[in-house]
Enzyme design. Sequence first.
Site, PDB file in Angstrom:
ATOM      1  N   GLU A 143      47.106  32.524  28.870  1.00 40.32           N
ATOM      2  CA  GLU A 143      45.863  33.322  29.409  1.00 40.32           C
ATOM      3  C   GLU A 143      46.169  34.984  29.667  1.00 40.32           C
ATOM      4  O   GLU A 143      47.173  35.051  30.337  1.00 40.32           O
ATOM      5  CB  GLU A 143      45.514  32.906  30.852  1.00 40.32           C
ATOM      6  CG  GLU A 143      44.243  33.437  31.565  1.00 40.32           C
ATOM      7  CD  GLU A 143      44.062  33.143  32.810  1.00 40.32           C
ATOM      8  OE1 GLU A 143      42.790  33.046  33.374  1.00 40.32           O
ATOM      9  OE2 GLU A 143      44.938  32.963  33.477  1.00 40.32           O
ATOM     10  N   ASP A 178      39.457  33.343  29.992  1.00 43.66           N
ATOM     11  CA  ASP A 178      39.032  33.447  31.146  1.00 43.66           C
ATOM     12  C   ASP A 178      37.874  34.581  31.115  1.00 43.66           C
ATOM     13  O   ASP A 178      38.210  35.926  30.736  1.00 43.66           O
ATOM     14  CB  ASP A 178      40.026  33.877  32.213  1.00 43.66           C
ATOM     15  CG  ASP A 178      39.513  33.814  33.776  1.00 43.66           C
ATOM     16  OD1 ASP A 178      38.652  34.917  33.941  1.00 43.66           O
ATOM     17  OD2 ASP A 178      40.253  33.281  34.369  1.00 43.66           O
ATOM     18  N   GLN A 204      37.533  29.577  31.593  1.00 46.60           N
ATOM     19  CA  GLN A 204      37.088  29.829  32.814  1.00 46.60           C
ATOM     20  C   GLN A 204      36.237  30.880  33.247  1.00 46.60           C
ATOM     21  O   GLN A 204      36.070  31.705  32.324  1.00 46.60           O
ATOM     22  CB  GLN A 204      38.661  30.344  33.580  1.00 46.60           C
ATOM     23  CG  GLN A 204      39.664  28.975  33.811  1.00 46.60           C
ATOM     24  CD  GLN A 204      40.822  29.329  34.565  1.00 46.60           C
ATOM     25  OE1 GLN A 204      41.354  30.490  34.110  1.00 46.60           O
ATOM     26  NE2 GLN A 204      41.409  28.208  35.061  1.00 46.60           N
ATOM     27  N   GLU A 240      36.768  29.241  38.598  1.00 49.62           N
ATOM     28  CA  GLU A 240      38.104  30.026  39.122  1.00 49.62           C
ATOM     29  C   GLU A 240      37.518  31.292  39.845  1.00 49.62           C
ATOM     30  O   GLU A 240      37.882  32.390  39.333  1.00 49.62           O
ATOM     31  CB  GLU A 240      39.148  30.149  38.163  1.00 49.62           C
ATOM     32  CG  GLU A 240      40.150  30.517  38.830  1.00 49.62           C
ATOM     33  CD  GLU A 240      41.503  30.955  37.803  1.00 49.62           C
ATOM     34  OE1 GLU A 240      42.715  30.407  38.111  1.00 49.62           O
ATOM     35  OE2 GLU A 240      41.341  31.767  36.998  1.00 49.62           O
TER      36      GLU A 240
END
Length: 264
Positions: A143, A178, A204, A240
Site C-alpha cells: 500500500e 487506498d 480501501q 478504512e
Amino acid sequence: MPRFAANLSMLYTEHDFLERFAAAAADGFKAVEFLFPYDYSAQTLKQLLLENGLEQALFNAPPGDWAAGERGIASLPGREQEFRDGFRRALEYAAVLGNDRIHVMAGLLPDESMRARHQAVYVDNLRCAAAQAAKVGVTVVLEPINTRDMPGFFLNYQAQAQGICAEIGADNIKVQFDCYHCQIMEGELSVKLRRDMAGIGHIQIAGVPDRHEPDLGELNYPQLFELIDQLGYKGWIGCEYRPKGNTSAGLGWLRAWRERSGQA
C-alpha cells in the site's frame, strides 16, 4: 456490485474490539478487515466471524514495534529474519481466519539517500513472502501511504508500487489501492484505476481530506464505485475511515448506495 468490508480498527470504536464484529454484522456488513489480529488467538477471532456470518477480507503482517512508531519492517536492513518470521505468523492466522490477502507494510525510510538499499531489502523480502504465500493461495498486497499521515513512509505512489510488483514478477503480489492516500498524493483516481486495475489486489476508501465517511469531502465515490464495478473488480472494498460520530449513524452513504444498486 461493490462489496464493502468494515475496517474494525477504525469503525465501531464506540465498542470494545471483540464486540465490533457483531456491530458490523448488525449494519449489514458481510466482511471485516483490521490492522492486526495478534492480540487475540486466531481461534477467538474465527469464532466471532462464524457467529456473525462474516468473512475476513484482510489484515496486516506484523509491523515491528507499532507503539514505538514503526510502520512496517519489510524494507528495513537488518530486520530480514524478523520480517520473515512475522510473515509466517501472518500466514498461520490467515489459515484459520480464511482471508486470502495479507498487507505488508514497507516501513519508514530514514533518509532518501538510503532508498536503494531499502528497496533491495524490500524486494528480497517480498519475493520470499510471495513464494511462501503462493503455496497456500494467499496474495501479498503493498500500500502506498500519503506523506501527510505517515511522514517518511517508504512507498507513496501507485506507479512506484506497481513497479515493485513488476520487478518481483509474482502473480500473487499486488497493490492495495487506498483511494484516500492516492487522492492526497496524486489525484486522478479514475485514471489510475483504469491504468492499474489488473495489478490491484485490494481497495480501501475514506473521505478526503479528513478521513471521515466517504460522502464527506471532495471525492465522488458513487462515480468511483460504478467505475470499479465496470472494471471488473470482484474483491472487497475496505471502509478504512474514522467516523465523524457514531459509526452506524454515519452509514447513510452505504444505505443510499445499497438502495441505488438494488441491494437494499
